[in-house]
Motif scaffolding. Sequence first.
Motif, PDB file in Angstrom:
ATOM      1  N   LEU A  62      12.440   4.451   5.170  1.00 57.24           N
ATOM      2  CA  LEU A  62      13.208   2.583   5.342  1.00 57.24           C
ATOM      3  C   LEU A  62      13.506   2.544   4.040  1.00 57.24           C
ATOM      4  O   LEU A  62      14.348   3.641   2.856  1.00 57.24           O
ATOM      5  CB  LEU A  62      11.761   1.774   4.998  1.00 57.24           C
ATOM      6  N   SER A  63      14.264   1.694   3.607  1.00 58.75           N
ATOM      7  CA  SER A  63      15.582   1.484   2.159  1.00 58.75           C
ATOM      8  C   SER A  63      14.597   1.748   0.924  1.00 58.75           C
ATOM      9  O   SER A  63      13.088   0.318   1.208  1.00 58.75           O
ATOM     10  CB  SER A  63      16.026  -0.032   2.723  1.00 58.75           C
ATOM     11  N   ASP A  64      15.102   1.698  -0.724  1.00 57.69           N
ATOM     12  CA  ASP A  64      14.416   2.050  -1.541  1.00 57.69           C
ATOM     13  C   ASP A  64      13.876   0.584  -1.504  1.00 57.69           C
ATOM     14  O   ASP A  64      14.351  -0.880  -1.238  1.00 57.69           O
ATOM     15  CB  ASP A  64      14.662   1.999  -2.598  1.00 57.69           C
ATOM     16  N   ARG A  72      11.486   2.936  -5.704  1.00 58.33           N
ATOM     17  CA  ARG A  72      10.600   3.963  -5.343  1.00 58.33           C
ATOM     18  C   ARG A  72      11.355   4.341  -3.806  1.00 58.33           C
ATOM     19  O   ARG A  72      11.692   2.867  -3.362  1.00 58.33           O
ATOM     20  CB  ARG A  72       9.134   3.668  -4.840  1.00 58.33           C
ATOM     21  N   LYS A  73      11.045   5.861  -3.365  1.00 54.67           N
ATOM     22  CA  LYS A  73      11.316   5.519  -2.003  1.00 54.67           C
ATOM     23  C   LYS A  73      10.107   5.049  -0.888  1.00 54.67           C
ATOM     24  O   LYS A  73       9.059   5.324  -1.461  1.00 54.67           O
ATOM     25  CB  LYS A  73      11.704   6.758  -1.617  1.00 54.67           C
ATOM     26  N   HIS A  74      10.540   4.874   0.089  1.00 54.20           N
ATOM     27  CA  HIS A  74       9.309   4.379   1.287  1.00 54.20           C
ATOM     28  C   HIS A  74       9.371   5.121   2.739  1.00 54.20           C
ATOM     29  O   HIS A  74      10.000   5.056   3.014  1.00 54.20           O
ATOM     30  CB  HIS A  74       9.589   2.676   1.295  1.00 54.20           C
ATOM     31  N   ILE A  75       8.276   5.538   3.083  1.00 52.42           N
ATOM     32  CA  ILE A  75       8.275   6.704   4.180  1.00 52.42           C
ATOM     33  C   ILE A  75       6.954   5.690   4.723  1.00 52.42           C
ATOM     34  O   ILE A  75       6.119   5.552   4.777  1.00 52.42           O
ATOM     35  CB  ILE A  75       7.667   8.448   4.069  1.00 52.42           C
ATOM     36  N   LEU A  76       7.830   5.324   6.909  1.00 53.71           N
ATOM     37  CA  LEU A  76       6.819   4.741   7.163  1.00 53.71           C
ATOM     38  C   LEU A  76       6.718   5.523   8.815  1.00 53.71           C
ATOM     39  O   LEU A  76       7.531   5.940   8.563  1.00 53.71           O
ATOM     40  CB  LEU A  76       7.495   3.711   7.730  1.00 53.71           C
ATOM     41  N   TYR A 100       8.649   9.102  -5.247  1.00 61.08           N
ATOM     42  CA  TYR A 100       9.407   9.361  -6.329  1.00 61.08           C
ATOM     43  C   TYR A 100       9.597  10.682  -6.614  1.00 61.08           C
ATOM     44  O   TYR A 100       8.532  11.544  -5.945  1.00 61.08           O
ATOM     45  CB  TYR A 100       9.543   8.172  -7.461  1.00 61.08           C
ATOM     46  N   VAL A 101      10.744  11.584  -7.135  1.00 59.43           N
ATOM     47  CA  VAL A 101      10.964  13.189  -7.310  1.00 59.43           C
ATOM     48  C   VAL A 101      10.269  12.868  -8.824  1.00 59.43           C
ATOM     49  O   VAL A 101      11.189  12.812  -9.993  1.00 59.43           O
ATOM     50  CB  VAL A 101      12.086  13.198  -6.600  1.00 59.43           C
ATOM     51  N   SER A 110       3.479   7.016  -5.748  1.00 59.08           N
ATOM     52  CA  SER A 110       2.733   5.184  -6.432  1.00 59.08           C
ATOM     53  C   SER A 110       1.889   4.448  -5.925  1.00 59.08           C
ATOM     54  O   SER A 110       1.077   4.404  -6.404  1.00 59.08           O
ATOM     55  CB  SER A 110       4.249   4.820  -6.776  1.00 59.08           C
ATOM     56  N   LYS A 111       2.464   4.602  -4.136  1.00 58.77           N
ATOM     57  CA  LYS A 111       1.102   3.735  -3.494  1.00 58.77           C
ATOM     58  C   LYS A 111       0.793   4.359  -2.276  1.00 58.77           C
ATOM     59  O   LYS A 111       1.905   4.447  -1.518  1.00 58.77           O
ATOM     60  CB  LYS A 111       1.226   2.372  -4.284  1.00 58.77           C
ATOM     61  N   TYR A 112      -0.172   4.675  -1.573  1.00 55.39           N
ATOM     62  CA  TYR A 112      -0.085   4.248   0.149  1.00 55.39           C
ATOM     63  C   TYR A 112      -1.323   3.753   0.601  1.00 55.39           C
ATOM     64  O   TYR A 112      -2.159   3.239  -0.270  1.00 55.39           O
ATOM     65  CB  TYR A 112      -0.799   5.969  -0.001  1.00 55.39           C
ATOM     66  N   TRP A 113      -0.817   3.031   1.817  1.00 53.70           N
ATOM     67  CA  TRP A 113      -1.872   1.820   2.432  1.00 53.70           C
ATOM     68  C   TRP A 113      -1.510   2.249   3.807  1.00 53.70           C
ATOM     69  O   TRP A 113      -0.880   2.941   4.636  1.00 53.70           O
ATOM     70  CB  TRP A 113      -1.188   0.941   1.967  1.00 53.70           C
TER      71      TRP A 113
END
Length: 265
Positions: A62-64, A72-76, A100-101, A110-113
């Motif tokens: 997704l968008s930063d 942060r980067k955001h993967i879904l 992040y890298v 940084s965060k996972y949910w």
Amino acid sequence: MKKVLLLLFTTLLVIPAFAQHDYPSSEKEPPDMEELFSVKETFRYEVKYGFFKLGWVNVRLLSDTLYQDQERKHILTEIESNGSIPFVGDELDQYHSLFYVNEDGLPVESKYWKDNVDEEEYEEIVYWFDRDLGKVYYKEEDDTRDTLDLEDPATSGHLIFYFSRLFAGSEENFKLPVYVTKKKGYIYAENSLEKEERRYKPFDEPIMAYRLDGSTENIEGPFGFSGDFRAWYLDDDLRVPLEARVKVFWGNVIVRLIEYTREEL
């Protein structure tokens, strides 16, 4: 059933259709994170156990976003069940990672949910990673909360989708610390330069793929799994995750790529 879907996806850790474009094999080194971020990718995988189609896995970046005033980067990842299977029903879970890298060029969490969308239980599971204090804080489905010591490159398993691509098609093995189900475990992976010919729906013809052989330690449950596994990555510049297999009960659960899009940014 959802745990079975998750169990397989983590080994993959996923432009118009491939049939309309040429993705030649590549002898170059595996990509770095900057190369992976240079394109917008979407992935769809089919999950099968024997003759049963258990569901589908969809992945996209997704968008930063801003997290604690840091970009942060955001993967879904979305897990869809196959509602036509008796006693399963229609279920949809979403898994998010903000990451992040780091200075070593590795993706770190940084965060996972987890959002249990069909039951409207949002942030049902949450893991926070505090590198200033060297701690991982979590909240699980049963509402238990606790703290673990952080070991980098720390993740809740979700980022193996990127992490593994940095080594696919090389002779470099890796060990990844994974925080899941209230504890820390590890994913171990062995890579190889050898290639295998394989077939997948997004391709008109057979392609060549690199294989990864791996195992786990002290891991089970969502975005973790127990035992040995095997995965394949496309022999191209981005090492696209193609397939993962884990032996369960009297057979194998198989995750296979069925759709892939790539758009240059």
